[in-house]
Each structure stands twice: as C-alpha cells, then as structure tokens.
Design a protein around this motif. Sequence first.
Motif, mmCIF file in Angstrom:
data_model
loop_
_atom_site.group_PDB
_atom_site.id
_atom_site.type_symbol
_atom_site.label_atom_id
_atom_site.label_comp_id
_atom_site.label_asym_id
_atom_site.label_seq_id
_atom_site.Cartn_x
_atom_site.Cartn_y
_atom_site.Cartn_z
ATOM 1 N N GLU A 205 88.367 -8.863 78.665
ATOM 2 C CA GLU A 205 87.064 -8.183 78.530
ATOM 3 C C GLU A 205 87.080 -6.853 79.274
ATOM 4 N N LEU A 206 87.709 -6.804 80.456
ATOM 5 C CA LEU A 206 87.822 -5.563 81.217
ATOM 6 C C LEU A 206 88.644 -4.545 80.449
ATOM 7 N N ALA A 207 89.732 -4.981 79.814
ATOM 8 C CA ALA A 207 90.565 -4.065 79.019
ATOM 9 C C ALA A 207 89.765 -3.514 77.838
ATOM 10 N N ARG A 208 88.944 -4.363 77.216
ATOM 11 C CA ARG A 208 88.116 -3.914 76.087
ATOM 12 C C ARG A 208 87.089 -2.869 76.557
ATOM 13 N N LEU A 209 86.463 -3.133 77.694
ATOM 14 C CA LEU A 209 85.466 -2.194 78.232
ATOM 15 C C LEU A 209 86.107 -0.858 78.595
ATOM 16 N N ARG A 210 87.298 -0.896 79.168
ATOM 17 C CA ARG A 210 88.002 0.350 79.498
ATOM 18 C C ARG A 210 88.362 1.118 78.221
ATOM 19 N N GLY A 211 88.733 0.388 77.171
ATOM 20 C CA GLY A 211 89.039 1.026 75.887
ATOM 21 C C GLY A 211 87.800 1.710 75.303
ATOM 22 N N VAL A 212 86.663 1.033 75.396
ATOM 23 C CA VAL A 212 85.408 1.634 74.906
ATOM 24 C C VAL A 212 85.077 2.875 75.717
ATOM 25 N N ARG A 213 85.240 2.769 77.038
ATOM 26 C CA ARG A 213 84.956 3.910 77.914
ATOM 27 C C ARG A 213 85.845 5.110 77.561
ATOM 28 N N GLU A 214 87.140 4.860 77.352
ATOM 29 C CA GLU A 214 88.071 5.934 76.993
ATOM 30 C C GLU A 214 87.720 6.529 75.632
ATOM 31 N N ALA A 215 87.327 5.675 74.687
ATOM 32 C CA ALA A 215 86.948 6.166 73.359
ATOM 33 C C ALA A 215 85.700 7.043 73.443
ATOM 34 N N LEU A 216 84.767 6.647 74.286
ATOM 35 C CA LEU A 216 83.551 7.459 74.455
ATOM 36 C C LEU A 216 83.870 8.799 75.109
ATOM 37 N N HIS A 217 84.752 8.785 76.100
ATOM 38 C CA HIS A 217 85.135 10.038 76.753
ATOM 39 C C HIS A 217 85.916 10.949 75.809
ATOM 40 N N ALA A 218 86.583 10.370 74.826
ATOM 41 C CA ALA A 218 87.379 11.164 73.888
ATOM 42 C C ALA A 218 86.513 11.831 72.809
ATOM 43 N N LEU A 219 85.264 11.413 72.678
ATOM 44 C CA LEU A 219 84.386 12.021 71.660
ATOM 45 C C LEU A 219 84.161 13.492 71.981
ATOM 46 N N PRO A 220 84.104 14.339 70.947
ATOM 47 C CA PRO A 220 83.866 15.771 71.203
ATOM 48 C C PRO A 220 82.421 16.007 71.622
ATOM 49 N N GLU A 221 82.221 17.038 72.402
ATOM 50 C CA GLU A 221 80.862 17.406 72.794
ATOM 51 C C GLU A 221 80.183 18.084 71.623
ATOM 52 N N GLU A 222 78.939 17.723 71.397
ATOM 53 C CA GLU A 222 78.166 18.308 70.306
ATOM 54 C C GLU A 222 77.064 19.167 70.903
ATOM 55 N N ALA A 223 76.808 20.271 70.263
ATOM 56 C CA ALA A 223 75.718 21.161 70.684
ATOM 57 C C ALA A 223 74.898 21.491 69.442
ATOM 58 N N PRO A 224 73.610 21.774 69.614
ATOM 59 C CA PRO A 224 72.799 22.125 68.440
ATOM 60 C C PRO A 224 73.335 23.399 67.798
ATOM 61 N N SER A 225 73.149 23.481 66.492
ATOM 62 C CA SER A 225 73.666 24.635 65.764
ATOM 63 C C SER A 225 72.925 25.915 66.136
ATOM 64 N N ARG A 226 71.652 25.761 66.563
ATOM 65 C CA ARG A 226 70.931 26.957 66.997
ATOM 66 C C ARG A 226 69.787 26.533 67.908
ATOM 67 N N ASP A 227 69.284 27.459 68.673
ATOM 68 C CA ASP A 227 68.169 27.222 69.576
ATOM 69 C C ASP A 227 66.872 27.367 68.787
#
Length: 195
Positions: free
Chosen positions: A33-55
């Motif tokens: 379960e700890l290995a699965r949680l670490r995998g989820v954490r790493e996958a979340l950190h690997a997601l690209p940052e998103e910003a709105p297309s305009r203000d």
Amino acid sequence: MHAVLSELLELAAGRGTPETAGHVASCAECAAELARLRGVREALHALPEEAPSRDLWPVVRDAAIEHRERRRWITVGWAVAALAMVVTVVAAVRGGVEMWQEAKLARETRTLVAESEELEGALRRLQSRDRVMSGHEALLVADLEDRLAFVDAQLTSKGIRTASSEDTLDLWHERVQLLDALVDAHRTRAAYAGL
C-alpha cells in the motif's frame, strides 16, 4: 494491526513515525500500500502545471465599466423622457379638433410612464439583492438593457416636437415591454435560486 491510511501518507511524505516504518518493513500488505501511495504521489508530481489561457479580470472590469456607463445613459434618458412626457401633455391641450385624440394619446403615455416607473421600482428592488448570474442570464440582461438604452436614446433624441405623438407612444410601449422582460429575467433568476 495494519497501519492506517493517514500513517502511510505521513510515511510516504517522509514524516512517518519509527513505529509505522518498522511495521511497514515487516508487513507485506502495508508495504504494498505504501508503494502504491508513493507511485500515486510521483504520478501527481509528474503532471504538467496548467495555467489559464488568459486573464479574465480585464474583461470583467471592462464589462463593469460599460455597464456603469449604460446606467448613466438610462438615467439621463429618464430625465429627458420625463421632459418629453410634459411636452406631450402640453401638445395635447393645443390641438383643436385633434385635441381629443391627443388627450387620449397623452393619457396612454402617462399610463405607460406610470407603468414604466413601477417596473423600474420593481427592477431596482430585484437588482439590490446581490445575486450571481450565469453567463446566459447576464447576456440576456445585458441585451435587454442595451435595447432599453436605445429606446431611451430615441425618446431623448426625437423629442415631442419632431416626432408624432403616436411615435412617442410606440416608444413608451416598447420601453414598458423591455422593462417587463428585464424584471421577468431578474425574477426568474431569483426564483431559480430558490429565493
């Protein structure tokens, strides 16, 4: 007894207790379960940052400024419309043979002006309740307000001397219809919100 999720999350974040770390080292189920949680954490950190297309703030600010300007024109239109109504009453008195018809038109105009004032009062009461509108409702209200400002501008620019009394009456009819639709739009929004 197995480690609970909060303990495993703390351990995955590097803040777990030595007791929890010792249990996970000896328990295959908790280690998995700890290995699965670490995998989820790493996958979340690997997601690209998103910003709105305009203000959107400049668009909202500009719309608010435009709305304020439109309200000023409506206020000026009311003052001119009231003056136009007085001129209509004076013109009705001067008519000779057409006096009866002009008096009738003046009465209808006064009725429409009174109806218009009642609708404006109702509209002010509905608008005084800070309510959030959907984009569709805001577009509908803005369209009605624009059309109302156009009618007020026509009442202001034509004046009674250059426009026939029937033209003025038609404009007042249109004004009352637009105000009625605007009040209905605000009432519908209040009813939809459960108020």
